[in-house]
Write an enzyme that holds these catalytic residues in place. Sequence first.
Site, PDB file in Angstrom:
ATOM      1  N   SER A   1       0.863  -1.092  -0.051  1.00  0.00           N
ATOM      2  CA  SER A   1       0.004   0.043   0.108  1.00  0.00           C
ATOM      3  C   SER A   1       0.796   1.066   0.046  1.00  0.00           C
ATOM      4  CB  SER A   1      -0.882   0.101   1.266  1.00  0.00           C
ATOM      5  OG  SER A   1      -1.679  -1.019   1.221  1.00  0.00           O
TER       6      SER A   1
ATOM      7  N   LYS B   1      -7.123   1.914  -2.602  1.00  0.00           N
ATOM      8  CA  LYS B   1      -6.792   1.554  -0.901  1.00  0.00           C
ATOM      9  C   LYS B   1      -6.915   2.696   0.132  1.00  0.00           C
ATOM     10  CE  LYS B   1      -5.282  -1.138   2.402  1.00  0.00           C
ATOM     11  NZ  LYS B   1      -4.041  -1.579   2.544  1.00  0.00           N
TER      12      LYS B   1
ATOM     13  N   LYS C   1       0.748   6.246   8.130  1.00  0.00           N
ATOM     14  CA  LYS C   1       1.429   6.245   6.677  1.00  0.00           C
ATOM     15  C   LYS C   1       0.201   6.211   5.626  1.00  0.00           C
ATOM     16  CE  LYS C   1       1.967   2.303   4.841  1.00  0.00           C
ATOM     17  NZ  LYS C   1       1.390   1.401   3.820  1.00  0.00           N
TER      18      LYS C   1
END
Lengths: 298, 298
Positions: free
Chosen positions: B95, B170, B238
């Site tokens: 990701s 995502k 993140k």
Amino acid sequence: MKIGFIGLGIMGKPMCRNLLKAGHQLVVCSRTKSSLDELIAAGATAASTPRELAAEVDLVITMLPNSPEVKEVILGPNGVLEGARPGSIVADMSSIAPLASQQIAASLVEKGIEMLDAPVSGGQPKAIEGTLSVMVGGKQEIFDRCVPVFQAMAASVVRVGDVGAGNVTKLANQVVVALNIAALSEAMVLAAKAGVEPELVYQAIRGGLAGSTVMDAKAPLMLDRKFDPGFRISLHIKDLANALDTSHDVGAPLPLTAAVMEIMQGLKVDGLGDSDHSALIRYFEKQAKIELKRPPAR
Amino acid sequence: MKIGFIGLGIMGKPMCRNLLKAGHQLVVCSRTKSSLDELIAAGATAASTPRELAAEVDLVITMLPNSPEVKEVILGPNGVLEGARPGSIVADMSSIAPLASQQIAASLVEKGIEMLDAPVSGGQPKAIEGTLSVMVGGKQEIFDRCVPVFQAMAASVVRVGDVGAGNVTKLANQVVVALNIAALSEAMVLAAKAGVEPELVYQAIRGGLAGSTVMDAKAPLMLDRKFDPGFRISLHIKDLANALDTSHDVGAPLPLTAAVMEIMQGLKVDGLGDSDHSALIRYFEKQAKIELKRPPAR
């Protein structure tokens, strides 16, 4: 149990119909003659004031817009308190401030009248179907006596605590719904502006941890640009204002709820107060200068 | 199709096992000898660098923490780009930032190597079960060739657009999850501080419009004070940082995501970076000076 019902709006009227259908004796009271006539035709009788209504029944149900209306009808001149008999019950099914519920209960109890706060979720469609969810605050014994009445209107009836707890639970519900709509809005606008079909994003993420009842109910409406209520932004603002008042009273800051509330206020200024709360996405669309759409038919 | 796999972490290792179980020939590469040994025992062979690995296989899969690691392994010295044959495929299942995916794809295409970005959701449990959701960006034809490989690891494989679209999807997913956890947190802390059992609130609202996969997955953990990951706050930070970078690049401001990101940063400062993201509630609990708990056993 003979029931009186005050507040024949888009929720109250179908709730009355379901009470009549279940065989309850029903007295209604409203300033709107057409609503009265409709329910009289369906088998209800009419009282001219909340006071007169309360004098006739064992259980008074109120279904009104917000705390001031409920206080007026119960505690005001010619109100329920003036007419109700000791030992009778008031079940307020409106969504109001928990503190207001507790204040009203305190006034009622002085005259020996019991109180439940019993707000609902599910909106007009579930009011019509008789499949509302009722969140009830009040004494266990009073709750037990009223369960069969609530069940005539609801699929789920849960006692969550003492008076006020029903409305606290409803506020928690409205906080989650508002923020889940905001979450969906930010995600869809991000994806669309980054060039990905929001319809595909919805299909790709709905089955995972991001899935929600809000996503399945509202993403299709956003993609189809269908912002008819449903549940009006102006009513959701009322609920979030009550949530923030309560949160400030008890000392539980809600920074994200406050932010969503201000976004809804902005939409109201833009003339969208009567749109469905899924129109929340229009704030984020405006900031990003984009509008969601379905992919062209293939 | 001979497959190379780089990144044998808590996700990568079980994904490799499922590829082997499905009968794929697998070459792995890792600096962690124990992980290598485990997979060699399970039937994989080892390469000493990403370059050597890429030279041997038709499809290179990478599963790494973030954009810099993926760039290093693919574009860096002794990286995939130096070894990969023209006509081979790189599927990055990490990701990372969508822009980084597009930059890597541009470097690969110069050497005739195709790229898919194919991040997953579902976490370690679904990696082990082989029931991940894969969101894929890239050419339809390349996607079609890789679907059987993804299916060995996943329950759902959806192509959402060209390279970068997988990671945009995502990020949209992670925005929704973060905000839905925050929504649940504000609602539960409000209810608890107002004196209502959060367990009852959860039961009363989960079946209605407020219901979500996050609510059913995380409310019980919050009530049981189980904050073991799961999905670490530091990793969610993140993802939200990548979401905000992307949103700023494309021009789609995400004020609520930014607020939740800062709240997570605060929790990291408090030493909770390695806790599950459901520990988000601890920020709101700290502000309200309360902790959720289950009602005492009756």
